[in-house]
Design an enzyme around this catalytic site. Structure first.
Site, PDB file in Angstrom:
ATOM      1  N   VAL A  32       2.050 -23.864 -28.246  1.00 27.67           N
ATOM      2  CA  VAL A  32       2.749 -22.578 -28.365  1.00 27.67           C
ATOM      3  C   VAL A  32       3.648 -22.564 -29.604  1.00 27.67           C
ATOM      4  O   VAL A  32       3.674 -21.579 -30.364  1.00 27.67           O
ATOM      5  CB  VAL A  32       3.583 -22.286 -27.092  1.00 27.67           C
ATOM      6  CG1 VAL A  32       4.355 -20.977 -27.247  1.00 27.67           C
ATOM      7  CG2 VAL A  32       2.681 -22.233 -25.870  1.00 27.67           C
ATOM      8  N   ALA A  51      11.672  -5.554 -36.550  1.00 30.10           N
ATOM      9  CA  ALA A  51      12.913  -6.096 -35.976  1.00 30.10           C
ATOM     10  C   ALA A  51      14.151  -5.537 -36.677  1.00 30.10           C
ATOM     11  O   ALA A  51      15.255  -5.606 -36.156  1.00 30.10           O
ATOM     12  CB  ALA A  51      12.914  -7.617 -36.087  1.00 30.10           C
ATOM     13  N   GLY A 205      -6.764 -25.932 -24.535  1.00 33.19           N
ATOM     14  CA  GLY A 205      -5.304 -25.805 -24.544  1.00 33.19           C
ATOM     15  C   GLY A 205      -4.776 -24.810 -23.525  1.00 33.19           C
ATOM     16  O   GLY A 205      -3.631 -24.370 -23.607  1.00 33.19           O
ATOM     17  N   GLU A 208      -1.892 -26.542 -18.096  1.00 34.34           N
ATOM     18  CA  GLU A 208      -0.566 -27.142 -18.185  1.00 34.34           C
ATOM     19  C   GLU A 208      -0.706 -28.639 -18.465  1.00 34.34           C
ATOM     20  O   GLU A 208      -1.767 -29.231 -18.240  1.00 34.34           O
ATOM     21  CB  GLU A 208       0.181 -26.958 -16.857  1.00 34.34           C
ATOM     22  CG  GLU A 208       0.459 -25.515 -16.505  1.00 34.34           C
ATOM     23  CD  GLU A 208       1.284 -24.824 -17.573  1.00 34.34           C
ATOM     24  OE1 GLU A 208       2.415 -25.245 -17.821  1.00 34.34           O
ATOM     25  OE2 GLU A 208       0.789 -23.865 -18.173  1.00 34.34           O
ATOM     26  N   ASP A 219       1.485 -22.894 -10.983  1.00 36.41           N
ATOM     27  CA  ASP A 219       1.794 -22.124 -12.191  1.00 36.41           C
ATOM     28  C   ASP A 219       1.782 -20.617 -11.874  1.00 36.41           C
ATOM     29  O   ASP A 219       2.687 -19.882 -12.285  1.00 36.41           O
ATOM     30  CB  ASP A 219       0.769 -22.468 -13.287  1.00 36.41           C
ATOM     31  CG  ASP A 219       0.946 -21.638 -14.535  1.00 36.41           C
ATOM     32  OD1 ASP A 219       1.877 -21.932 -15.307  1.00 36.41           O
ATOM     33  OD2 ASP A 219       0.176 -20.680 -14.735  1.00 36.41           O
ATOM     34  N   LYS A 223       4.949 -17.802 -12.004  1.00 37.82           N
ATOM     35  CA  LYS A 223       4.893 -16.487 -12.654  1.00 37.82           C
ATOM     36  C   LYS A 223       5.124 -15.367 -11.640  1.00 37.82           C
ATOM     37  O   LYS A 223       5.800 -14.378 -11.934  1.00 37.82           O
ATOM     38  CB  LYS A 223       3.535 -16.319 -13.340  1.00 37.82           C
ATOM     39  CG  LYS A 223       3.325 -17.308 -14.489  1.00 37.82           C
ATOM     40  CD  LYS A 223       1.861 -17.337 -14.916  1.00 37.82           C
ATOM     41  CE  LYS A 223       1.629 -18.330 -16.048  1.00 37.82           C
ATOM     42  NZ  LYS A 223       0.197 -18.615 -16.260  1.00 37.82           N
TER      43      LYS A 223
HETATM   44  N1  HSE Z   1      -1.661 -22.987 -17.876  1.00 37.42           N
HETATM   45  C1  HSE Z   1      -1.347 -21.608 -18.010  1.00 37.42           C
HETATM   46  C2  HSE Z   1      -2.565 -20.784 -17.599  1.00 37.42           C
HETATM   47  C3  HSE Z   1      -0.960 -21.316 -19.436  1.00 37.42           C
HETATM   48  O1  HSE Z   1      -3.664 -21.351 -17.538  1.00 37.42           O
HETATM   49  O2  HSE Z   1      -2.419 -19.608 -17.324  1.00 37.42           O
HETATM   50  C4  HSE Z   1      -0.349 -19.979 -19.632  1.00 37.42           C
HETATM   51  O3  HSE Z   1       0.766 -19.771 -18.833  1.00 37.42           O
END
Ligand code: HSE
Length: 453
Positions: A32, A51, A205, A208, A219, A223
């Site tokens: 990121v 901005a 990528g 996590e 995860d 969220k």
């Molecule tokens: N590991 C998370 C996903 C990355 O696969 O959604 C983004 O938050």
């Protein structure tokens, strides 16, 4: 005459003098962080124009300084100590993209204590320590922005907090983990096995650092707790999310769901009920002709049902380097615009306002009210009646019953779709079914979400 808002941005040199540059310190320069640097540089002029001031990365904390220098070059200072970035006198805003919860909490709280705004894509950090972090930010009058923490490229936090600010939100439901959606899509569309699909997601990528967070639904639960806080003005209740990942999901159920006209997706659902809020992450059946069923690969989608706007849906990449960078930089632009202006509005209200609905309790599993899919292995096809009779006795309303298509090596299976019923009633019914002599193995159950207005 209509002018495209982007086209109409004047070149920087012809605009009035901009405010002072917003100076950014970044902790972490992995997937990121490096994407954030690339996009900041590539789109520098447009970002500054939007901005109202330039945004410049001035210092980065990295574990591997040589690798970091290879990414950011010589004009950005480097340190191995994240605390130096958090407390750096030349930094206005700290971008935390290192991940993890323990040390990240300390860096973020230190940054806030030093009067710095914080931008983070770290959903685990906020789900676990958000209440403390937001309270500290409020006290200091700084912003904590985290669009990149939820469904990365989709501006869903802004949609809930700004675009839908007029509404009473009834439910939010979506595919909010890219890795599991990638795995489920690969397994369904390409017949890949679970391990091979996960390995691909990791190579790209998406996953996590600890992929069990993805595949066990954690995860998505991080969220979901952030979405619920924004949708309902309730405290972060990560520990109360009912979580089930995809590791126990059987290919047989994927095939049987298809037979009934459904696809299985890992859904996060936050739904207001009369007595509280359902918070759950579960593999769920969605109708095959619903837009949600067509969200494939690492894409995410979130639907919101609200009283005035009605049903709205948001779609975009749920993982990825520049996809997350897009959200991180949008937050930087927000911070640049609103620096010093009502920064308290930049964190969820978490029940501290008088109008907040923090009285909303998170409902226990037994009180969740939704439709279900059941797959009941029986000894003979003729025993379909025994299954429906047992469900009727247990007061489970049945919408559809079918026999699974025959498969080599698989005995007869009765498939049932129920009407909405409380989970507690369903659990008792499954228990009763399991005790019947006609039932030849473990009964599989999954939620069904019609995602209708
Ligand atoms: N590991 C998370 C996903 C990355 O696969 O959604 C983004 O938050």
């Amino acid at each position: 005459m209509y002018r495209d808002p982007v086209e109409s941005l004047e070149p920087l040199h012809s605009r009035p003098a901009l405010n002072r540059t917003l100076r950014v310190g970044m902790i972490g320069i992995g997937t990121v962080g490096s994407g954030t640097f690339r996009v900041l540089v590539r789109n520098q002029a447009d970002i500054a124009a939007r901005a109202g001031r330039a945004i410049e990365l001035v210092v980065v904390a990295a574990r591997n300084l040589g690798r970091a220098a290879g990414i950011v070059g010589e004009r950005v200072a480097l340190t191995a100590d994240p605390m130096q970035v958090a407390t750096h006198p030349d930094v206005d805003v700290v971008v935390e993209v290192a991940g993890g919860t323990g040390p990240a909490r300390d860096w973020v709280l230190a940054a806030i204590a030093h009067g710095k705004h914080v931008v983070t894509a770290n959903k685990a950090l906020l789900a676990v320590h958000g209440a403390e972090i937001f309270a500290a930010a409020r006290k200091q009058g700084v912003a904590v922005a985290y669009e990149g923490a939820v469904a990365v490229s989709i501006p869903i936090v802004k949609a809930l907090r700004e675009g839908l600010a007029a509404n009473r939100i009834e439910w939010v439901a979506g595919i909010i983990n890219g890795t599991t959606n990638f795995i489920l899509s690969k397994m369904r569309d390409e017949g890949l096995d679970f391990a091979a699909a996960l390995a691909q997601a990791q190579a790209l990528g998406y996953a996590e650092a600890d992929p069990s967070f993805d595949i066990e639904g954690i995860d998505a639960a991080h969220k979901l707790s952030l979405l619920a806080a924004n949708a309902f003005g309730m405290p972060l209740r990560f520990a109360d999310v009912q979580v089930e990942g995809i590791t126990a999901l059987q290919g047989l159920d994927v095939a049987c769901a298809e037979q009934l006209g459904y696809r299985i997706k890992l859904l996060g659902v936050a739904r207001r009920q009369a007595d509280g809020v359902e918070l759950r992450v579960q593999p769920s059946l969605v109708p095959a002709d619903h837009l949600m069923a067509h969200v494939k690969g690492s894409m995410n989608a979130v639907m919101v049902k609200s009283d005035a706007a009605g049903l709205t849906m948001y779609y975009g990449a749920g993982a990825g380097s520049e996809q997350t960078a897009s959200a991180v930089i949008a937050d930087l632009v927000d911070v640049a615009r609103l620096d010093g202006v009502n920064a308290a509005q930049h964190v969820p209200h978490l029940g501290v306002h008088e109008h907040a609905t923090n009285a909303l309790a998170v409902l226990p599993r037994a009180a969740v009210h939704t439709s279900h899919y059941l797959r009941v292995p029986v000894r003979a096809v003729s025993q379909i009646q025994a299954v429906t009779a047992c469900l009727a006795e247990q007061k489970v309303p049945v919408r559809q019953v079918a026999l699974a298509a025959e498969r080599p090596g698989v005995g007869p299976q009765v498939l049932v779709l129920t009407a909405p019923v409380e989970q507690g009633t369903l659990d008792l019914a499954v228990h009763a079914l399991q005790a019947r002599s006609e039932v030849a193995g473990a009964v599989a159950t999954l939620c069904v979400e019609l995602l209708e207005g």
